[in-house]
Design an enzyme around this catalytic site. Sequence first.
Site, PDB file in Angstrom:
ATOM      1  N   THR A  26      -1.374 -10.975 -69.887  1.00  0.00           N
ATOM      2  CA  THR A  26      -1.462  -9.657 -70.566  1.00  0.00           C
ATOM      3  C   THR A  26      -1.874  -8.540 -69.591  1.00  0.00           C
ATOM      4  O   THR A  26      -1.140  -8.258 -68.670  1.00  0.00           O
ATOM      5  CB  THR A  26      -2.382  -9.741 -71.817  1.00  0.00           C
ATOM      6  OG1 THR A  26      -3.610 -10.413 -71.480  1.00  0.00           O
ATOM      7  CG2 THR A  26      -1.694 -10.502 -72.927  1.00  0.00           C
ATOM      8  N   ASP A  59      -7.292 -19.376 -68.833  1.00  0.00           N
ATOM      9  CA  ASP A  59      -5.905 -19.563 -69.273  1.00  0.00           C
ATOM     10  C   ASP A  59      -4.963 -18.943 -68.237  1.00  0.00           C
ATOM     11  O   ASP A  59      -4.951 -17.725 -68.048  1.00  0.00           O
ATOM     12  CB  ASP A  59      -5.704 -18.883 -70.634  1.00  0.00           C
ATOM     13  CG  ASP A  59      -4.342 -19.178 -71.216  1.00  0.00           C
ATOM     14  OD1 ASP A  59      -4.159 -20.282 -71.776  1.00  0.00           O
ATOM     15  OD2 ASP A  59      -3.435 -18.312 -71.112  1.00  0.00           O
ATOM     16  N   TYR A  64       2.604 -15.464 -65.066  1.00  0.00           N
ATOM     17  CA  TYR A  64       1.653 -14.348 -64.940  1.00  0.00           C
ATOM     18  C   TYR A  64       1.541 -13.872 -63.487  1.00  0.00           C
ATOM     19  O   TYR A  64       1.025 -12.792 -63.220  1.00  0.00           O
ATOM     20  CB  TYR A  64       0.251 -14.739 -65.430  1.00  0.00           C
ATOM     21  CG  TYR A  64       0.161 -15.168 -66.878  1.00  0.00           C
ATOM     22  CD1 TYR A  64       1.167 -14.867 -67.788  1.00  0.00           C
ATOM     23  CD2 TYR A  64      -0.942 -15.882 -67.348  1.00  0.00           C
ATOM     24  CE1 TYR A  64       1.086 -15.272 -69.119  1.00  0.00           C
ATOM     25  CE2 TYR A  64      -1.031 -16.278 -68.676  1.00  0.00           C
ATOM     26  CZ  TYR A  64      -0.020 -15.982 -69.548  1.00  0.00           C
ATOM     27  OH  TYR A  64      -0.119 -16.388 -70.848  1.00  0.00           O
ATOM     28  N   HIS A 122       5.627 -23.070 -71.872  1.00  0.00           N
ATOM     29  CA  HIS A 122       5.259 -21.718 -72.329  1.00  0.00           C
ATOM     30  C   HIS A 122       6.023 -21.256 -73.566  1.00  0.00           C
ATOM     31  O   HIS A 122       5.519 -20.458 -74.355  1.00  0.00           O
ATOM     32  CB  HIS A 122       5.485 -20.726 -71.170  1.00  0.00           C
ATOM     33  CG  HIS A 122       4.598 -19.532 -71.211  1.00  0.00           C
ATOM     34  ND1 HIS A 122       3.989 -19.000 -70.109  1.00  0.00           N
ATOM     35  CD2 HIS A 122       4.188 -18.741 -72.234  1.00  0.00           C
ATOM     36  CE1 HIS A 122       3.259 -17.956 -70.443  1.00  0.00           C
ATOM     37  NE2 HIS A 122       3.372 -17.776 -71.731  1.00  0.00           N
ATOM     38  N   LYS A 262     -13.926  -6.151 -68.952  1.00  0.00           N
ATOM     39  CA  LYS A 262     -15.339  -5.745 -69.007  1.00  0.00           C
ATOM     40  C   LYS A 262     -16.242  -6.976 -69.042  1.00  0.00           C
ATOM     41  O   LYS A 262     -16.182  -7.770 -69.994  1.00  0.00           O
ATOM     42  CB  LYS A 262     -15.582  -4.897 -70.246  1.00  0.00           C
ATOM     43  CG  LYS A 262     -14.585  -3.754 -70.328  1.00  0.00           C
ATOM     44  CD  LYS A 262     -15.032  -2.593 -71.133  1.00  0.00           C
ATOM     45  CE  LYS A 262     -14.114  -1.401 -70.941  1.00  0.00           C
ATOM     46  NZ  LYS A 262     -12.663  -1.672 -70.958  1.00  0.00           N
TER      47      LYS A 262
END
Length: 315
Positions: A26, A59, A64, A122, A262
């Site tokens: 992401t 993960d 990615y 995936h 964060k």
Amino acid sequence: MATNQQFVTLNNGNKIPAVGIIGTGTAWFKKQGQEEVISPELIEQIKYALSLPGVIHIDAAECYNTYVEVGKALEQSNRPRDQIFITDKFSPQANDGRTVSESFERGLARMGVDYVDLYLIHCPFISRQGYSLEDAWSELEALYESGKAKNIGVSNFRVSDLQRILKSGKVKPQVNQIEFHAFLQNQTPGIFQFCQQQQIQLEAYSPLAPLQRKSDELKTAAGAPFYHYLEQLASKYNKSEALILLRWVTKRHVIPVTTSSKPARVKDAQENLFTFDLTDQEVDQITSLGLLHKPLRLYWNEVYADYDSQAQQPL
Ligand SMILES: NC(=O)C1=CN([C@@H]2O[C@H](COP(=O)(O)OP(=O)(O)OC[C@H]3O[C@@H](n4cnc5c(N)ncnc54)[C@H](OP(=O)(O)O)[C@@H]3O)[C@@H](O)[C@H]2O)C=CC1
């Protein structure tokens, strides 16, 4: 170190941390060809996660392009390997035509580990000609039997995809990782119930989707009661709204896979998720208010948008 961590037992008896705290896709995702453009922020964030108590669930995935960051963080942290749970995923699309075992070995080498805790296919969409889901699954089974993948599973699989490998395979998938949150409670028709009946552990990616979209959705009539209720619960338990949503996922017997840039949010997921409990009535209320909202599908729209009309039906 004393922790409030919880674990889930998979269908082969192995244990998995009940939350994945550091997804490396992401917001961290890099396009193909960008793999060598290292993200120091991601390395620092994984290192921070690895400094927290308990077993740290990371993960990762081939597509990615963040293996290097995972590898550098592991190398720079002194965390014992048995206190880290690493998931990796074979990409059946756009991976330069690598086989499962080539992809798997490449992932190990790039991350600098000699096994992964969980290896997934995936998605069920295989681009290589003459190569089927059944073929891919049998390669995962070989990795499982070799001990290099301690658990194996799938991601974004529909009931029909699972039925194919349940029929052809020797090992039942331990996990199906799907998009699951209050605004998308069945990624594909019947998948939630099917996996629970079959003891295939569901993992939820994008568990915080309603918060990722909160500012837009609050304005709509369908969203407002949900968000107001979430605020009420956050105030009652003195926890963040994110933690309330992650806890709801766990109360649905699903493992949330989250991430954040964060440190405080990563710490909260690892250390505070199981320091409070939602009542059954509160879990049901989040479920029902979530179902009032139209489907919010963040990923795999190009293949699964046709299922939207069934994604928010009560079970
Ligand atoms: N198998 C698959 O096909 C897929 C797998 N995944 C995996 O799942 C992981 C997690 O997916 P993701 O969708 O990022 O998960 P989440 O739903 O947990 O969303 C994380 C994002 O939400 C933001 N966020 C956290 N807390 C709040 C808050 N209180 N209010 C508003 N925003 C908040 C974070 O931003 P901030 O950084 O500011 O905290 C972060 O960008 C991925 O990294 C990947 O590993 C994801 C998609 C598909």
